[in-house]
Design a protein around this motif. Structure first.
Motif, PDB file in Angstrom:
ATOM      1  N   UNK A 268      -9.167 -19.261 -38.327  1.00  9.92           N
ATOM      2  CA  UNK A 268      -8.761 -18.123 -39.153  1.00  9.92           C
ATOM      3  C   UNK A 268      -7.696 -17.270 -38.459  1.00  9.92           C
ATOM      4  N   UNK A 269      -7.736 -17.260 -37.141  1.00  2.87           N
ATOM      5  CA  UNK A 269      -6.765 -16.473 -36.390  1.00  2.87           C
ATOM      6  C   UNK A 269      -6.742 -15.011 -36.836  1.00  2.87           C
ATOM      7  N   UNK A 270      -7.935 -14.391 -36.847  1.00  4.64           N
ATOM      8  CA  UNK A 270      -8.049 -12.976 -37.214  1.00  4.64           C
ATOM      9  C   UNK A 270      -9.173 -12.384 -36.368  1.00  4.64           C
ATOM     10  N   UNK A 271      -9.143 -11.077 -36.170  1.00  2.00           N
ATOM     11  CA  UNK A 271     -10.278 -10.410 -35.541  1.00  2.00           C
ATOM     12  C   UNK A 271     -11.383 -10.292 -36.583  1.00  2.00           C
ATOM     13  N   UNK A 272     -12.555 -10.815 -36.259  1.00  2.00           N
ATOM     14  CA  UNK A 272     -13.670 -10.744 -37.205  1.00  2.00           C
ATOM     15  C   UNK A 272     -14.492  -9.491 -36.922  1.00  2.00           C
ATOM     16  N   UNK A 273     -14.794  -8.770 -37.980  1.00  2.00           N
ATOM     17  CA  UNK A 273     -15.649  -7.595 -37.888  1.00  2.00           C
ATOM     18  C   UNK A 273     -17.030  -7.959 -38.429  1.00  2.00           C
ATOM     19  N   UNK A 274     -18.057  -7.457 -37.765  1.00  3.81           N
ATOM     20  CA  UNK A 274     -19.430  -7.687 -38.204  1.00  3.81           C
ATOM     21  C   UNK A 274     -20.116  -6.334 -38.344  1.00  3.81           C
ATOM     22  N   UNK A 275     -20.992  -6.238 -39.334  1.00  5.78           N
ATOM     23  CA  UNK A 275     -21.677  -4.967 -39.613  1.00  5.78           C
ATOM     24  C   UNK A 275     -23.190  -5.177 -39.695  1.00  5.78           C
ATOM     25  N   UNK A 276     -23.824  -5.663 -38.634  1.00  6.55           N
ATOM     26  CA  UNK A 276     -25.273  -5.885 -38.712  1.00  6.55           C
ATOM     27  C   UNK A 276     -26.027  -4.555 -38.670  1.00  6.55           C
TER      28      UNK A 276
END
Ligand SMILES: *Cc1c(COP(=O)(O)O)cnc(C)c1O
Length: 420
Positions: A268-276
């Protein structure tokens, strides 16, 4: 795994017996384990080791207690907020503004301005007009808002209707088939830096398939937007991983989730954000309560405890299950209903449950109460607001006071026309 376990027949939080906390603070009271919070934060992060660039923003609506947020801030977690009040908490707990993500379908103009002023790291835009207004406010303030567009992927998360957010009839995000032109319009606005896209399809997910389907859809959208010339350097994958409220119903592990994410987002070549949210705090807290009476029922006995629906709303709100365990079990069991003192039949935690035999005066806990527990508490029936305690090894501290009716009454006013 959590740090609530029996030692010498008595339930402990880490090294502190529950009875010690009950003696010192009274009941009902939420009890959190610092070691469990830290463990969950690390397990979740390690599960995402294969993701090269990521930011984890704890969904603080699950548990906004300042001490909890401080523990997570020290683990490098930022915050996913849904109100100005949550922003104040995240900042007060020491989270850098840049690490804060602002979600929510009804951000007010005042909240948007305050968040810009604080310099938060990302706005998750829920509708076109919100983006337009945010751009205007940012321009007036001489700032640029980093933003992503929340998309509704129209997948059924297979969870309780009240915590499902990613179907087209839900109020969240823009329809995925309209996301292209809305993104394009917002990307032209000065004051707004459109960095990417976001989803969050629901909570207490027990099946990774809907998540993977949603990630597939948002991945396709990301490629379409890039093909149209947009720079997409962030994709926010939301939260939602479930926790085991019942011992024999096991959700996918963070490791299973991480493996799915790595597979679904490869290249994907993107910064992944997670919201657990829930998966970090759920099993790090219990609600400690004392049995007031065991009332003979017509069909089976009612265990009346001093915790009620105003302290733990989930059973009344979502028909949720919380395991109930005696603090000092005798080994005997009985089948009983468990209810609180509030004058509503809905103030019932369980019906016909096989539980530890308890009698008046005994202590017990509702397990897995660290998420969506204290934060949903109210003072309904003019009950005190439930306090919170954090345990750290041999030590514990009150991290939220029990707010007594006197204090609540003191905030009420008698109008002039009723003074005489
Ligand atoms: C509630 C919420 C979360 C957290 O959900 P959990 O099920 O607690 O992980 C994450 N993102 C958004 C936008 C939310 O509304």
């Amino acid at each position: 795994m959590d740090h609530f376990a029996y030692k010498d027949g008595v339930l402990h939080a880490e090294n502190v017996p529950m009875s010690t906390i009950a003696d010192a603070v009274g009941t009902p009271v939420y009890v959190y384990s610092r070691a469990t919070l830290e463990r969950h934060a690390r397990v979740f992060r390690e599960a995402l080791d294969a993701v090269p660039r990521k930011h984890i923003a704890f969904a603080i609506k699950a548990n906004p207690n300042l001490a909890v947020l401080r523990v997570l801030a020290r683990e490098g977690y930022g915050a996913d907020i849904v109100s100005g009040g949550e922003m104040q908490r995240a900042l007060a707990a020491g989270m850098p503004a840049q690490d804060i993500v602002f979600s929510g379908v009804g951000k007010t103009r005042a909240e948007l301005a305050a968040a810009l002023e604080a310099g938060i790291g990302q706005f998750n835009i829920e509708l076109e007009e919100e983006g337009v207004v945010l751009a205007q406010i940012a321009q007036e303030m001489g700032r640029t808002a980093d933003a992503v567009l929340r998309v509704n992927p129209d997948v059924d998360a297979g969870t309780h209707a009240k915590i499902s957010t990613g179907m087209k009839e839900n109020k969240f995000g823009v329809p995925i088939d309209q996301a292209g032109w809305i993104f394009a319009r917002l990307a032209t606005l000065p004051g707004l830096a459109m960095r990417g896209i976001a989803i969050h399809i629901g909570s207490q997910l027990f099946d990774l398939a809907p998540l993977e389907a949603a990630y597939g859809k948002i991945g396709a959208l990301m490629r379409d937007l890039r093909a149209a010339g947009h720079v997409i350097d962030r994709v926010d994958l939301g939260g939602g991983l479930g926790v085991p409220y019942e011992r024999d119903k096991i959700p996918p592990s963070p490791a299973d989730y991480g493996a799915m994410v790595a597979r679904a987002t490869k290249d994907w070549d993107a910064t992944l954000y997670f919201e657990p949210g829930r998966v970090i705090v759920g099993n790090a807290g219990v609600l400690l309560t004392r049995v007031i009476w065991v009332k003979p029922g017509v069909i089976r006995p009612y265990v009346i405890v001093d915790a009620a629906m105003n302290d733990l709303a989930r059973p009344a709100m979502y028909d949720a299950w919380h395991d109930f365990e005696a603090v000092a079990p005798t080994g005997e069991h009985f089948v009983a209903n468990i209810a609180g003192p509030v004058c509503e039949s809905g103030d019932t935690f369980a019906m016909a449950r096989d539980i530890d035999l308890v009698k008046a005066g005994d202590l017990a806990v509702f397990r897995t109460a660290g998420a969506y527990g204290a934060t949903m508490a109210s003072t309904y029936n003019s009950r005190p607001l439930v306090p919170e305690v954090m345990v750290d090894g041999d030590r514990f501290a009150v991290v939220a006071d029990r707010i007594m009716p006197e204090a609540i009454i003191a905030a009420e006013r008698m109008p002039d026309f009723l003074q005489d």
